[in-house]
Motif scaffolding. Structure first.
Motif, PDB file in Angstrom:
ATOM      1  N   ALA A 343       0.891  -1.216   0.104  1.00  0.00           N
ATOM      2  CA  ALA A 343      -0.184  -0.282   0.052  1.00  0.00           C
ATOM      3  C   ALA A 343       0.860   1.826  -0.012  1.00  0.00           C
ATOM      4  O   ALA A 343       0.387   2.226  -0.861  1.00  0.00           O
ATOM      5  CB  ALA A 343      -0.940  -0.098   1.078  1.00  0.00           C
ATOM      6  N   LYS A 344       2.425   1.406   0.704  1.00  0.00           N
ATOM      7  CA  LYS A 344       2.931   2.499   0.515  1.00  0.00           C
ATOM      8  C   LYS A 344       3.789   2.969  -0.235  1.00  0.00           C
ATOM      9  O   LYS A 344       3.612   3.649  -1.257  1.00  0.00           O
ATOM     10  CB  LYS A 344       4.003   2.542   1.824  1.00  0.00           C
ATOM     11  CG  LYS A 344       3.676   2.475   3.596  1.00  0.00           C
ATOM     12  CD  LYS A 344       4.844   2.467   4.470  1.00  0.00           C
ATOM     13  CE  LYS A 344       4.529   2.743   5.324  1.00  0.00           C
ATOM     14  NZ  LYS A 344       5.007   1.271   6.804  1.00  0.00           N
ATOM     15  N   LYS A 348       2.065   5.966  -3.433  1.00  0.00           N
ATOM     16  CA  LYS A 348       2.928   6.755  -4.707  1.00  0.00           C
ATOM     17  C   LYS A 348       2.946   7.030  -6.198  1.00  0.00           C
ATOM     18  O   LYS A 348       2.936   7.614  -6.634  1.00  0.00           O
ATOM     19  CB  LYS A 348       4.051   6.707  -4.769  1.00  0.00           C
ATOM     20  CG  LYS A 348       4.915   6.249  -3.239  1.00  0.00           C
ATOM     21  CD  LYS A 348       6.451   6.086  -2.997  1.00  0.00           C
ATOM     22  CE  LYS A 348       6.850   5.769  -1.834  1.00  0.00           C
ATOM     23  NZ  LYS A 348       8.439   4.458  -1.433  1.00  0.00           N
ATOM     24  N   LEU A 349       2.004   6.303  -6.421  1.00  0.00           N
ATOM     25  CA  LEU A 349       2.089   6.117  -8.005  1.00  0.00           C
ATOM     26  C   LEU A 349       0.555   7.010  -8.435  1.00  0.00           C
ATOM     27  O   LEU A 349      -0.698   7.116  -7.087  1.00  0.00           O
ATOM     28  CB  LEU A 349       1.080   4.480  -8.209  1.00  0.00           C
ATOM     29  CG  LEU A 349       2.190   3.950  -8.090  1.00  0.00           C
ATOM     30  CD1 LEU A 349       1.843   2.497  -8.526  1.00  0.00           C
ATOM     31  CD2 LEU A 349       3.690   4.012  -8.930  1.00  0.00           C
ATOM     32  N   GLY A 370      -8.700   3.071  -5.574  1.00  0.00           N
ATOM     33  CA  GLY A 370      -9.137   2.697  -6.615  1.00  0.00           C
ATOM     34  C   GLY A 370      -8.314   3.848  -7.741  1.00  0.00           C
ATOM     35  O   GLY A 370      -7.278   4.098  -7.271  1.00  0.00           O
ATOM     36  N   ILE A 371      -8.382   3.638  -8.749  1.00  0.00           N
ATOM     37  CA  ILE A 371      -7.917   4.733  -9.740  1.00  0.00           C
ATOM     38  C   ILE A 371      -8.687   5.701 -10.658  1.00  0.00           C
ATOM     39  O   ILE A 371      -9.289   5.187 -11.281  1.00  0.00           O
ATOM     40  CB  ILE A 371      -6.654   3.505 -10.551  1.00  0.00           C
ATOM     41  CG1 ILE A 371      -5.993   2.693  -9.813  1.00  0.00           C
ATOM     42  CG2 ILE A 371      -5.806   4.428 -11.960  1.00  0.00           C
ATOM     43  CD1 ILE A 371      -5.026   1.707 -10.844  1.00  0.00           C
ATOM     44  N   GLU A 372      -8.542   6.970 -10.349  1.00  0.00           N
ATOM     45  CA  GLU A 372      -8.889   7.950 -11.280  1.00  0.00           C
ATOM     46  C   GLU A 372      -9.218   6.861 -12.311  1.00  0.00           C
ATOM     47  O   GLU A 372      -7.963   7.366 -13.297  1.00  0.00           O
ATOM     48  CB  GLU A 372      -7.638   9.168 -11.391  1.00  0.00           C
ATOM     49  CG  GLU A 372      -8.490   9.795 -11.222  1.00  0.00           C
ATOM     50  CD  GLU A 372      -7.338  11.777 -11.361  1.00  0.00           C
ATOM     51  OE1 GLU A 372      -6.534  11.332  -9.965  1.00  0.00           O
ATOM     52  OE2 GLU A 372      -7.516  12.383 -12.422  1.00  0.00           O
ATOM     53  N   GLY A 421       1.294  -4.862 -11.229  1.00  0.00           N
ATOM     54  CA  GLY A 421      -0.376  -4.629 -11.548  1.00  0.00           C
ATOM     55  C   GLY A 421      -1.073  -3.488 -11.380  1.00  0.00           C
ATOM     56  O   GLY A 421      -1.364  -2.649 -12.318  1.00  0.00           O
ATOM     57  N   VAL A 422      -1.359  -2.833 -10.598  1.00  0.00           N
ATOM     58  CA  VAL A 422      -1.075  -1.199  -9.869  1.00  0.00           C
ATOM     59  C   VAL A 422      -0.439  -0.353 -11.123  1.00  0.00           C
ATOM     60  O   VAL A 422      -0.849   0.689 -11.508  1.00  0.00           O
ATOM     61  CB  VAL A 422      -1.173  -1.090  -8.505  1.00  0.00           C
ATOM     62  CG1 VAL A 422      -1.934   0.203  -8.019  1.00  0.00           C
ATOM     63  CG2 VAL A 422      -2.083  -2.125  -7.959  1.00  0.00           C
ATOM     64  N   GLN A 423       0.688  -0.222 -11.151  1.00  0.00           N
ATOM     65  CA  GLN A 423       2.086   0.279 -11.658  1.00  0.00           C
ATOM     66  C   GLN A 423       1.242   0.561 -13.183  1.00  0.00           C
ATOM     67  O   GLN A 423       1.141   1.289 -13.849  1.00  0.00           O
ATOM     68  CB  GLN A 423       3.058  -0.255 -11.830  1.00  0.00           C
ATOM     69  CG  GLN A 423       3.889   0.863 -12.230  1.00  0.00           C
ATOM     70  CD  GLN A 423       5.307   0.390 -11.649  1.00  0.00           C
ATOM     71  OE1 GLN A 423       6.091  -0.172 -11.209  1.00  0.00           O
ATOM     72  NE2 GLN A 423       6.215   1.825 -11.421  1.00  0.00           N
ATOM     73  N   TYR A 424       1.072  -1.100 -13.441  1.00  0.00           N
ATOM     74  CA  TYR A 424       0.452  -0.772 -15.570  1.00  0.00           C
ATOM     75  C   TYR A 424      -1.285   0.132 -15.370  1.00  0.00           C
ATOM     76  O   TYR A 424      -1.977   0.580 -15.919  1.00  0.00           O
ATOM     77  CB  TYR A 424       0.050  -2.599 -14.868  1.00  0.00           C
ATOM     78  CG  TYR A 424      -0.754  -2.364 -16.729  1.00  0.00           C
ATOM     79  CD1 TYR A 424      -0.391  -2.467 -18.075  1.00  0.00           C
ATOM     80  CD2 TYR A 424      -2.166  -2.904 -16.637  1.00  0.00           C
ATOM     81  CE1 TYR A 424      -1.584  -2.702 -19.308  1.00  0.00           C
ATOM     82  CE2 TYR A 424      -2.728  -3.324 -17.571  1.00  0.00           C
ATOM     83  CZ  TYR A 424      -2.453  -2.974 -18.398  1.00  0.00           C
ATOM     84  OH  TYR A 424      -3.401  -3.507 -20.081  1.00  0.00           O
TER      85      TYR A 424
END
Ligand code: PLP
Length: 428
Positions: A343-344, A348-349, A370-372, A421-424
């Protein structure tokens, strides 16, 4: 005395031979070794001891192909628990009415005692059942309440519990006063104040979810309960997500009634739960499924559930042993470390919004992000489709994203993959 060196060298010996499968079937001795393993390190330091957690990972039989990060929904059992279910099941099927009812069920009272000891309460206050819904509905639907009586709860409580109280509202003319929470929250006194504001002279019950399932928020249950009790109001606590996750005894939460699933954080067989209530409250709660003495003060009146798999109930004992061997403090610290680990970094992404507090007081293993520009369903399907990571899509009240819940068997590599995955997703 098993030392860290012996413990690790045993692990190394087993790992270097082809004995891994037997290690997976943890024996009594293995569990005793884990329980007796008293490292020089504190629980917090142990949280990052990958040698130790590698051993724990071997106790599970989870798929190496899919990364399961929805342990909040329901958790897998370690093989020692699965094996117990299989053994009891095979025995039961030799002559079910004899072996299941007369032999296997002799374990019921010892199991009640062990659960009670672990939970810090009297065995005369513990009923074993099938899940948190059954435990909590027993109280919600069994409590004698009258038209005009009021209930305080919040919109982030679990849907089954909202449904149960709303059914009583519809059927019996109760009134629900809702606490409006803004999550994540980092001000316990403000949370308490919001609960107190909804209490009136007609309030009979305050319903508290100790850990909110949607984003992992820990609520200050004891403080809310104190305020309720000052006003003569009873307190029902939903401990589905905190039992065997956070380190506490049930009385520490300040409630009068408490229900939990055991197939979440305890890793007991799927379809196991527990109800607790203060001894003096038992006689007034009508059972969901009545026995011949519905007004009795014997907690066993809540176990008249008809024919059901006693093999599942009895294997709760093995899950409890496994938990004791792990140690509560160690487990809580590891779970929080795993949450913080991903999570930390995720926070930051760009475009990522973490909807869970990272302060230890307010969260454990569960977190929601969530992701905007992306809806919950899209995030979930991309994570599974492209990375084979299973999460829980959550669109509830103001939350829109996915919930991630690691368990003690989750590896750092699994979480690195999640971060990939979150970075993608953050670049879509
Ligand atoms: C907060 C909370 N309460 C109750 C439940 C119900 O648990 P069960 O499905 O085991 O009855 C859940 C399940 O996820 C939950 O998250």
């Amino acid at each position: 005395m098993p030392s860290r060196r012996n413990f690790i060298s045993k692990a190394a010996m087993l790992a270097s031979t082809s004995f891994i499968p037997s290690l997976k079937a943890f024996s009594k001795e293995d569990l005793a070794a884990f329980a007796a393993y008293k490292p020089q390190k504190t629980a917090l330091e142990m949280a990052t001891d990958e040698d130790y957690w590698w051993q724990i990972q071997q106790a599970y039989t989870v798929s190496p192909q899919i990364i399961n990060l929805n342990n909040g929904g329901v958790s897998p059992s370690p093989s020692v628990v699965q094996n117990a279910v299989d053994r009891y099941n095979k025995l039961a099927n030799e002559a079910p009415s004899y072996y299941m009812w007369r032999i296997i069920d002799q374990g019921r009272e010892p199991l009640r005692e062990n659960l009670a000891k672990y939970a810090g309460v009297s065995p005369e206050e513990i009923a074993i059942n099938r899940n948190a819904t059954e435990a909590l509905d027993t109280v919600i639907l069994g409590m004698p309440l009258q038209k005009g009586d009021e209930i305080v709860m919040c919109r982030y409580d679990y849907p089954n519990m909202l449904h149960a109280w709303r059914q009583r509202e519809l059927r019996d003319g109760l009134k629900i006063n809702y606490v409006e929470l803004d999550l994540p929250a980092e001000d316990n006194e403000l949370i308490v104040k919001k609960y107190v504001e909804q209490m009136t002279p007609r309030t009979k019950v305050v319903h508290i979810t100790h850990i909110i399932n949607w984003n992992g928020q820990i609520l200050p249950s004891k403080r809310i309960a104190e305020e309720a009790h000052k006003r003569g109001i009873e307190v029902l606590i939903d401990g589905a997500h905190s039992f065997a996750h956070l380190e506490y005894k049930i009385p520490d939460l300040g409630g009068d009634y408490y229900g939990t699933s055991l197939h979440k954080w305890l890793s007991a067989p799927i379809g196991s739960g527990m109800l607790w209530m203060k001894k003096e409250k038992i006689s007034k709660i009508f059972p969901l499924i009545p026995n011949d003495k519905p007004n009795s003060d014997n907690i066993r009146k809540f176990e008249n559930l008809g024919t059901r798999p006693f093999m599942i109930e009895q294997a709760i004992g093995q899950a409890l042993n496994f938990q004791l061997a792990l140690g509560n403090a160690r487990k809580e610290a590891r779970l929080r470390f795993l949450k913080d680990y991903w999570a930390k970094e995720a926070k930051k992404l760009p475009k990522v919004k973490l909807n869970t507090s990272l302060k230890a007081e307010f969260s454990g293993a569960l977190a929601h992000f969530g992701i905007e520009g992306l809806e919950a369903g899209k995030i979930e399907s991309e994570l599974f489709g492209k990375f084979k990571i299973h999460t829980s899509p959550i669109k509830w009240e103001k939350l829109d994203g996915v919930r991630v819940t690691p368990h003690v068997y989750t590896s750092l590599q699994d979480l690195d993959r999640l971060l990939e995955g979150v970075q993608y997703l953050s670049k879509l």
